[in-house]
Scaffold this motif. Sequence first.
Motif, PDB file in Angstrom:
ATOM      1  N   GLN A  44      56.849  -1.381  29.332  1.00 28.31           N
ATOM      2  CA  GLN A  44      57.284  -0.310  30.229  1.00 28.31           C
ATOM      3  C   GLN A  44      58.445   0.479  29.633  1.00 28.31           C
ATOM      4  O   GLN A  44      58.546   1.687  29.848  1.00 28.31           O
ATOM      5  N   VAL A  66      55.207   4.587  33.419  1.00 35.86           N
ATOM      6  CA  VAL A  66      55.932   3.312  33.448  1.00 35.86           C
ATOM      7  C   VAL A  66      55.224   2.289  34.329  1.00 35.86           C
ATOM      8  O   VAL A  66      55.098   1.110  33.960  1.00 35.86           O
ATOM      9  N   LEU A  98      61.923  -3.571  34.162  1.00 33.42           N
ATOM     10  CA  LEU A  98      60.973  -3.029  33.195  1.00 33.42           C
ATOM     11  C   LEU A  98      60.742  -4.050  32.097  1.00 33.42           C
ATOM     12  O   LEU A  98      61.711  -4.547  31.499  1.00 33.42           O
TER      13      LEU A  98
END
Length: 351
Positions: free
Chosen positions: A215, A55, A211
Motif C-alpha cells: 500500500q 491504496v 498501510l
Amino acid sequence: MDLSYFIFLSSGLFLGWSLGANDAANVFGTAVGTKMVKFRTAALISSLFIIIGAVYTGEGASETLGKLGHINTLPGAFMVALAAALSIYWMVQSALPVSTSQAIVGAIIGWNLYSGKPTEIDIFLQIAGTWIICPILAGIIAIMIYYLVKNIIRHSKIHLIRQDLYTRIGLIIAGAFGAYALGANNIANVMGVFVESAPFHEISFGNILHLDKTQVLFLIGGLAISCGVYTYSHKVINTVGDNLMHMSPLVAWIVVVSQGLVLFLFASQGLQHFLLSHNLPALPLVPVSSSQAVIGAIIGIGIAKGGNNINWNILWHIALGWVFTPIIAALVCFVSLFFLENVFNQIAYIN
C-alpha cells in the motif's frame, strides 16, 4: 533505504505520470468538455480519489498482472515500466487516449521474450479478452442507463435549472467514483512490476490508518498519477471530452458512471468473492483500460441515438493507437533490455 531503488522506481513514477496525463480524460473529460466542471476542480477530485482507490483496492488486479510475467530483477522492472511509459507518452503527444493496460502488458511480454521466460498464455488471454469485453460492457451499461434516465426525465417535472444543478452534482460524484475505480484498477499497471522488490515497511498512524508495504508503494504510485492529472492531461481531455462526439451534460454523466462501474467490476475483490461464494459468474480481477471503457460508453450512447453524431474518423485513429500500443511497448522493452545489459551492465533477469 537504498537510494538506487528510487532511481529504478523512477520509471514507474514516469508511467504513473503518463497514466494520469492520459486517463484523467476518462474520468472527467466529458464533464470538462461540456463545461459543467472546471478543470482545476476535476483535477483535485480525480487526484484524491485515485490515491484512495490505489491504496485500498489496488492489490487484486496487481496479483493477476504479476502472473503474466515474473519479473525477478529491479533493473528489469525498471525497463518494463519505462517502455510502457514511453509508449503512452508518445500516444499522449498525439492526443490519443490509449490503453495503459495494453502498454504494460506489451512491455511484460517484451521482457518475457528477451529473458526466454514463457508467457502465461491463459493469463494473457484472460487479460486480452478484457480488451474486447471492456468497451462492449461499457457500451451496454451506457445504453441501459441512457434509456433509464431518458424515461425518468420524460415522466418527471424537474425544472431545467434544477436539472442542470443535479447534473453538475452528479458529474462530480460520478467523477469521484470513476477516479476511485481508476486508481483501484490501474495502479497495477504503474507499480505492479515493483511489488516483489519493494523495500518499504508497514506504516501506522495510531489506530486510524495502517498501510502495508504494498500500500505504501501504491500510495507513491497514486501521487505520481495525480501529478500527471495536474500537469499534462488537457490535450486528451479535449479529445475525449468534445471531439469524439458532442455530448450534453447528462450524456457526459452517463459516460462517467458507465466507465466507473466497469473498472470497479474488474477491481473489486469483495464483489468477486461474493459472486463466487453464491456460485455466480464473476469477472476476473485484471487491470482494464479506462480509455476503452469510456470510449465504449460514448459509442454505446452514440448508437442508441442513431450513430450519426459520432466522429468515426477520430475513433479510427484511437483504434489504431490501441492496436499499436502493446506492439510498440514490447519492441521498446526488448531493445531497451539489450542496452540495459550490454551498455549499462545491469542484470535484466535471473534464470
